[in-house]
Scaffold this motif. Structure first.
Motif, mmCIF file in Angstrom:
data_model
loop_
_atom_site.group_PDB
_atom_site.id
_atom_site.type_symbol
_atom_site.label_atom_id
_atom_site.label_comp_id
_atom_site.label_asym_id
_atom_site.label_seq_id
_atom_site.Cartn_x
_atom_site.Cartn_y
_atom_site.Cartn_z
ATOM 1 N N MET A 264 -28.606 4.176 -30.016
ATOM 2 C CA MET A 264 -27.776 5.212 -31.494
ATOM 3 C C MET A 264 -27.464 6.673 -29.895
ATOM 4 O O MET A 264 -26.913 7.619 -30.284
ATOM 5 N N ALA A 265 -28.538 6.700 -28.579
ATOM 6 C CA ALA A 265 -29.033 8.106 -28.170
ATOM 7 C C ALA A 265 -27.580 7.526 -27.022
ATOM 8 O O ALA A 265 -26.834 8.804 -26.445
ATOM 9 N N THR A 266 -27.294 6.232 -27.055
ATOM 10 C CA THR A 266 -25.284 6.609 -25.604
ATOM 11 C C THR A 266 -24.418 7.129 -26.934
ATOM 12 O O THR A 266 -23.788 7.988 -25.939
ATOM 13 N N TRP A 267 -24.316 7.531 -28.225
ATOM 14 C CA TRP A 267 -23.405 7.750 -28.985
ATOM 15 C C TRP A 267 -23.483 8.970 -29.523
ATOM 16 O O TRP A 267 -22.885 9.912 -28.991
ATOM 17 N N LEU A 268 -24.984 9.408 -29.519
ATOM 18 C CA LEU A 268 -25.240 10.228 -30.441
ATOM 19 C C LEU A 268 -25.731 11.948 -29.261
ATOM 20 O O LEU A 268 -25.298 13.111 -29.498
ATOM 21 N N PHE B 28 -21.700 13.072 -28.155
ATOM 22 C CA PHE B 28 -21.162 13.699 -29.910
ATOM 23 C C PHE B 28 -21.910 14.865 -29.693
ATOM 24 O O PHE B 28 -21.429 15.511 -29.773
ATOM 25 N N GLY B 29 -23.005 15.036 -29.772
ATOM 26 C CA GLY B 29 -23.712 15.921 -29.933
ATOM 27 C C GLY B 29 -23.672 17.332 -28.800
ATOM 28 O O GLY B 29 -23.331 18.521 -29.181
ATOM 29 N N PHE B 30 -23.753 16.725 -27.918
ATOM 30 C CA PHE B 30 -22.588 17.325 -26.559
ATOM 31 C C PHE B 30 -21.741 18.901 -27.053
ATOM 32 O O PHE B 30 -20.942 19.509 -27.208
ATOM 33 N N ILE B 31 -20.506 17.133 -27.797
ATOM 34 C CA ILE B 31 -19.291 17.992 -28.226
ATOM 35 C C ILE B 31 -18.956 18.679 -28.910
ATOM 36 O O ILE B 31 -18.955 19.969 -29.541
ATOM 37 N N GLY B 32 -19.581 18.281 -29.955
ATOM 38 C CA GLY B 32 -19.837 18.987 -31.038
ATOM 39 C C GLY B 32 -20.552 20.481 -31.059
ATOM 40 O O GLY B 32 -20.472 21.449 -31.571
ATOM 41 N N GLY B 33 -21.641 20.984 -30.006
ATOM 42 C CA GLY B 33 -22.361 21.938 -30.041
ATOM 43 C C GLY B 33 -21.602 22.711 -28.670
ATOM 44 O O GLY B 33 -20.929 24.074 -28.948
ATOM 45 N N ALA B 34 -20.669 21.959 -28.379
ATOM 46 C CA ALA B 34 -20.028 22.764 -27.295
ATOM 47 C C ALA B 34 -18.814 23.034 -27.656
ATOM 48 O O ALA B 34 -17.815 24.552 -27.737
ATOM 49 N N GLY B 35 -18.084 22.719 -29.246
ATOM 50 C CA GLY B 35 -16.891 22.215 -29.753
ATOM 51 C C GLY B 35 -17.267 23.699 -31.130
ATOM 52 O O GLY B 35 -16.710 24.467 -31.069
ATOM 53 N N PHE B 36 -18.495 23.331 -31.576
ATOM 54 C CA PHE B 36 -19.068 24.434 -32.459
ATOM 55 C C PHE B 36 -18.536 25.801 -31.388
ATOM 56 O O PHE B 36 -18.577 27.365 -32.480
ATOM 57 N N SER B 37 -19.800 25.734 -30.768
ATOM 58 C CA SER B 37 -19.338 27.096 -29.622
ATOM 59 C C SER B 37 -17.990 28.028 -29.391
ATOM 60 O O SER B 37 -17.981 28.817 -29.568
ATOM 61 N N LEU C 71 -25.952 20.845 -24.520
ATOM 62 C CA LEU C 71 -26.722 21.506 -23.737
ATOM 63 C C LEU C 71 -27.593 20.586 -25.336
ATOM 64 O O LEU C 71 -28.481 20.526 -25.940
ATOM 65 N N LEU C 72 -27.714 22.167 -26.268
ATOM 66 C CA LEU C 72 -28.629 21.990 -27.044
ATOM 67 C C LEU C 72 -27.945 21.432 -28.497
ATOM 68 O O LEU C 72 -28.695 20.228 -29.047
ATOM 69 N N GLY C 73 -27.177 20.425 -28.369
ATOM 70 C CA GLY C 73 -26.418 19.470 -29.369
ATOM 71 C C GLY C 73 -27.115 18.524 -28.226
ATOM 72 O O GLY C 73 -26.511 17.763 -29.290
ATOM 73 N N ALA C 74 -27.029 18.139 -27.647
ATOM 74 C CA ALA C 74 -27.077 16.177 -26.836
ATOM 75 C C ALA C 74 -28.541 16.612 -26.942
ATOM 76 O O ALA C 74 -28.943 15.218 -27.548
ATOM 77 N N ILE C 75 -29.071 17.986 -27.320
ATOM 78 C CA ILE C 75 -30.703 17.486 -27.374
ATOM 79 C C ILE C 75 -30.896 17.204 -29.038
ATOM 80 O O ILE C 75 -31.894 16.363 -29.106
#
Length: 172
Positions: A62-66, A69-78, A100-104
């Motif tokens: 799951m970490a391989t994908w999440l 995607f978390g990084f892209i989601g956090g940066a995209g939201f910002s 980075l916060l999205g990746a975390i």
């Protein structure tokens, strides 16, 4: 391929060996009978799944994908909202920190959902059987056709087992 199993829990080695001998005397094929316990096959050698190991594998998968995607989601939201949550870091820094916060967040999701879910829901009956083996109990596992399992069940009931469970593959 046969996926029918009879798992019998016996309290000690003497009871397990006498049950095995009883099965042997009744003519059941010995290559279909396995004893698990101290001095015999271990849970790992037999293939009982370790839920903790499975949880680690699930979390890594799951970490391989999440995480990405978390990084892209956090940066995209910002980028889309232009909130400037970390204005002190500049525009690009704000987006990178948000990513980075999205990746975390993605890493936390993989640990709590992938790992925790694997421990809580992924073990099936393997964990109780492992616990019984760790407590010094013995298991006799018979693999084969439903007819063979019925014969073994009749024989093993005479041994007064602690538990006796049949697992059958419904898609044969």
């Amino acid at each position: 391929m046969n996926n029918n199993y009879l798992v019998t829990v016996l309290s000690d080695r003497i009871q397990a060996e006498s049950a095995y001998t009883l099965l042997e005397k009744q003519g059941l094929p010995l290559n279909k009978i396995t004893i698990l316990g101290r001095g015999y096959k271990s849970a790992d050698e037999f293939g009982l799944i370790d839920p903790n190991e499975q949880a680690r594998k699930q979390a890594k998968l799951m970490a391989t994908w999440l995480i990405p995607f978390g990084f892209i989601g956090g940066a995209g939201f910002s980028t889309l909202t232009n909130l400037q949550t970390f204005a002190w870091a500049g525009e690009i820094g704000d987006h990178i920190i948000s990513g980075l916060l999205g990746a975390i967040g993605g890493a936390m999701g993989s640990v709590f959902i992938g790992g925790g879910g694997g421990i809580a829901f992924g073990s099936g009956d393997a964990l109780p059987y492992r616990n019984r083996l760790n407590a010094g109990k013995y298991l006799i596992v018979v693999e084969g056709s439903q007819l063979l399992l019925q014969q073994a069940t009749t024989i093993l009931r005479k041994c007064d087992p602690e538990a006796l469970q049949v697992y059958t593959d419904m898609y044969q």
